[in-house]
Design a protein around this motif. Structure first.
Motif, PDB file in Angstrom:
ATOM      1  N   THR A 220       0.834  -1.197   0.000  1.00  0.00           N
ATOM      2  CA  THR A 220       0.000   0.000   0.000  1.00  0.00           C
ATOM      3  C   THR A 220       0.874   1.254   0.000  1.00  0.00           C
ATOM      4  O   THR A 220       2.082   1.184   0.252  1.00  0.00           O
ATOM      5  CB  THR A 220      -0.930   0.025   1.226  1.00  0.00           C
ATOM      6  N   ALA A 221       0.244   2.384  -0.238  1.00  0.00           N
ATOM      7  CA  ALA A 221       0.959   3.658  -0.257  1.00  0.00           C
ATOM      8  C   ALA A 221       1.616   3.948   1.092  1.00  0.00           C
ATOM      9  O   ALA A 221       2.647   4.620   1.138  1.00  0.00           O
ATOM     10  CB  ALA A 221       0.005   4.785  -0.632  1.00  0.00           C
ATOM     11  N   ASP A 222       1.062   3.418   2.186  1.00  0.00           N
ATOM     12  CA  ASP A 222       1.673   3.625   3.495  1.00  0.00           C
ATOM     13  C   ASP A 222       2.570   2.474   3.934  1.00  0.00           C
ATOM     14  O   ASP A 222       2.930   2.347   5.100  1.00  0.00           O
ATOM     15  CB  ASP A 222       0.623   3.950   4.557  1.00  0.00           C
ATOM     16  N   GLY A 223       2.943   1.600   2.976  1.00  0.00           N
ATOM     17  CA  GLY A 223       3.955   0.575   3.221  1.00  0.00           C
ATOM     18  C   GLY A 223       3.473  -0.737   3.801  1.00  0.00           C
ATOM     19  O   GLY A 223       4.288  -1.585   4.142  1.00  0.00           O
ATOM     20  N   LYS A 224       2.167  -0.935   3.912  1.00  0.00           N
ATOM     21  CA  LYS A 224       1.647  -2.196   4.443  1.00  0.00           C
ATOM     22  C   LYS A 224       1.584  -3.247   3.340  1.00  0.00           C
ATOM     23  O   LYS A 224       1.266  -2.943   2.197  1.00  0.00           O
ATOM     24  CB  LYS A 224       0.253  -2.002   5.016  1.00  0.00           C
TER      25      LYS A 224
END
Length: 132
Positions: free
Chosen positions: A92-96
């Motif tokens: 994801t964009a937040d690194g998940k």
């Protein structure tokens, strides 16, 4: 090639187009009465027509800036119905890390267009990653 084999190819092409965010390919595969339904009670759940689905695709690309790899792991088909088992992987964009397993049921109209897609997946994982 039989109608069943053609429908399997079209179902796989649809999933590939969705993974790549290819709106024109999704539109080309869908019927005028297209419906996309997602199981559960997440922000992704519910029914969408083609316009709603394609309008949401840019947000999908924002959430997965490097794409979401969808791998088909199995298919079962009979005439106008194709069942697809698949697995996804993406960051994801937040690194998940998002990895889910799916069952899709595709229903085709008599012209060979996709009339309906029903998506079942691990909704608890969706809530875990997206909080929705």
């Amino acid at each position: 090639m039989s109608i069943t084999q053609i429908n399997v190819s079209r179902a796989k092409a649809f999933l590939e187009a969705m993974s790549k965010g290819d709106v024109s390919a999704v539109e080309a595969l869908a019927s005028d009465e297209f419906e996309y339904w997602v199981a559960g009670r997440t922000s992704l759940s519910g029914s969408r027509d083609l316009a709603e689905l394609t309008a949401a695709m840019p947000e999908f690309a924002r959430v997965f800036p490097h794409g979401l790899c969808m791998s088909v792991t199995g298919t079962t088909a009979e005439l106008q119905r194709v069942a697809v088992e698949a697995a996804s992987h993406g960051i994801t964009a937040d690194g998940k890390t998002y990895e889910n397993r799916y069952h899709f049921l595709f229903k085709f109209d008599h012209a060979g267009d996709i009339a309906e897609v029903r998506e079942y997946m691990d909704t608890a994982h969706v809530a875990e990653i997206f909080g929705k």
